[in-house]
Design an enzyme around this catalytic site. Structure first.
Site, PDB file in Angstrom:
ATOM      1  N   PRO A   1       0.759  -1.090   0.124  1.00  0.00           N
ATOM      2  CA  PRO A   1      -0.021   0.045  -0.050  1.00  0.00           C
ATOM      3  C   PRO A   1       0.781   1.372   0.080  1.00  0.00           C
ATOM      4  CG  PRO A   1       0.134  -0.956   2.020  1.00  0.00           C
ATOM      5  CD  PRO A   1       0.611  -1.925   1.173  1.00  0.00           C
ATOM      6  N   GLU A   2       0.540   2.432  -0.547  1.00  0.00           N
ATOM      7  CA  GLU A   2       0.973   3.761  -0.794  1.00  0.00           C
ATOM      8  C   GLU A   2       0.385   4.599   0.044  1.00  0.00           C
ATOM      9  OE1 GLU A   2       2.639   4.377  -4.769  1.00  0.00           O
ATOM     10  OE2 GLU A   2       2.687   2.345  -5.276  1.00  0.00           O
TER      11      GLU A   2
END
Length: 285
Positions: A2-3
């Site tokens: 995830p960013e």
């Protein structure tokens, strides 16, 4: 992994459903999920029990909770598959629910992690550039969505680096929150190839690139993030849909949405980079 937008979606969900609640009990069901908390799972559970959640915060891709006990934080490492789900206590337990915190609302905050790369860690808060952050996060730079982000200072640092611009975008000590997906998207929007040397780019070009990074991550936030599978969800288990709007990442051989040329895929740091060979020409030599 995830960013920033995906982590921010989780942070907002925690703010809505967990902040203000008291932790009444904690159960650690998988010791690997507390391996970063060196005193062990029993210590983590005992220290969390009875604390009221004061805030859910984030810097870049790092997420943490603060409590009514001064200088104490719970750093949440999402890893590759970590989820923070708020569920009714009587709802079926997820197979990979490795840590469960019962709240005074009757709900449970469940840390679900199929691949067990993530985990929870209690850490002291320390002051960094005027902001309190957990000690394990002290080395992380501000991200483009941070109100105190200094774009001019980041551009100055980038222009001093004789390294590929994409590699620097992923360096969390230079600018945080940008991962492989949004780096490709920002570079496409700015018309810059990821192999261009940062020191050879002009200040206006770098300013444009940082602006586009902020813009694309803001757009992703509005769509709930980018979810390629069921692992990236918010606290209610809902997936984001920004992958439908991606212009570069994952679009090998598909026509560029700007000029129509087939998009290219190249190897990059054991990952892949996607770009338009016409709009984003490779550096000469």
């Amino acid at each position: 992994m995830p960013e920033l937008p995906e982590v921010e979606v989780v942070r907002r969900g925690l703010t809505e459903h967990v902040v203000g609640r008291v932790v009444t009990a904690v159960t650690v069901r998988h010791l690997r999920s507390v391996r970063r908390h060196l005193p062990g799972g029993d210590d983590l559970a005992a220290r969390l029990t009875g604390l009221r959640v004061e805030s859910a915060q984030r810097r870049g891709k790092f997420l943490w909770l603060t409590f009514d006990e001064p200088d104490t934080s719970l750093v949440v490492h999402l890893g590759m598959s970590g989820q923070m789900l708020v569920q009714a206590a009587d709802s079926p337990r997820e197979k990979h629910a490795h840590i469960i915190a019962t709240l005074d609302s009757g709900d449970e905050l469940r840390f679900v992690d199929q691949r067990t790369f993530g985990g929870w860690q209690l850490a002291d808060l320390v002051e960094v550039d005027g902001t309190l952050v957990p000690e394990p996060v002290a080395h992380i730079a501000r991200d483009p969505l941070d109100p105190l982000f200094d774009g001019d200072a980041v551009v100055k640092r980038l222009r001093a680096k004789h390294s590929e611009i994409k590699r620097l975008l992923l360096d969390q000590t230079v600018v945080s929150g940008i991962g492989n997906i949004y780096a490709d998207e920002a570079l496409w929007r700015a018309g810059i190839h990821g192999e261009r040397v940062a020191a050879k780019l002009t200040r206006p070009a770098l300013n444009t690139l940082l602006t586009e990074a902020s813009s694309v991550m803001s757009d992703a936030l509005l769509a709930g993030g980018t979810s390629f599978d069921a692992l990236y969800v918010n606290v209610n288990g809902q997936s984001g849909y920004f992958e439908r709007s991606l212009n570069a990442y994952g679009r090998e051989h598909e026509p560029c949405r700007r000029c129509g040329a087939p998009m290219a895929r190249e190897k990059f740091m054991n990952r892949s980079s996607f770009s338009c060979p016409r709009c984003q020409p490779r550096p000469r030599g």
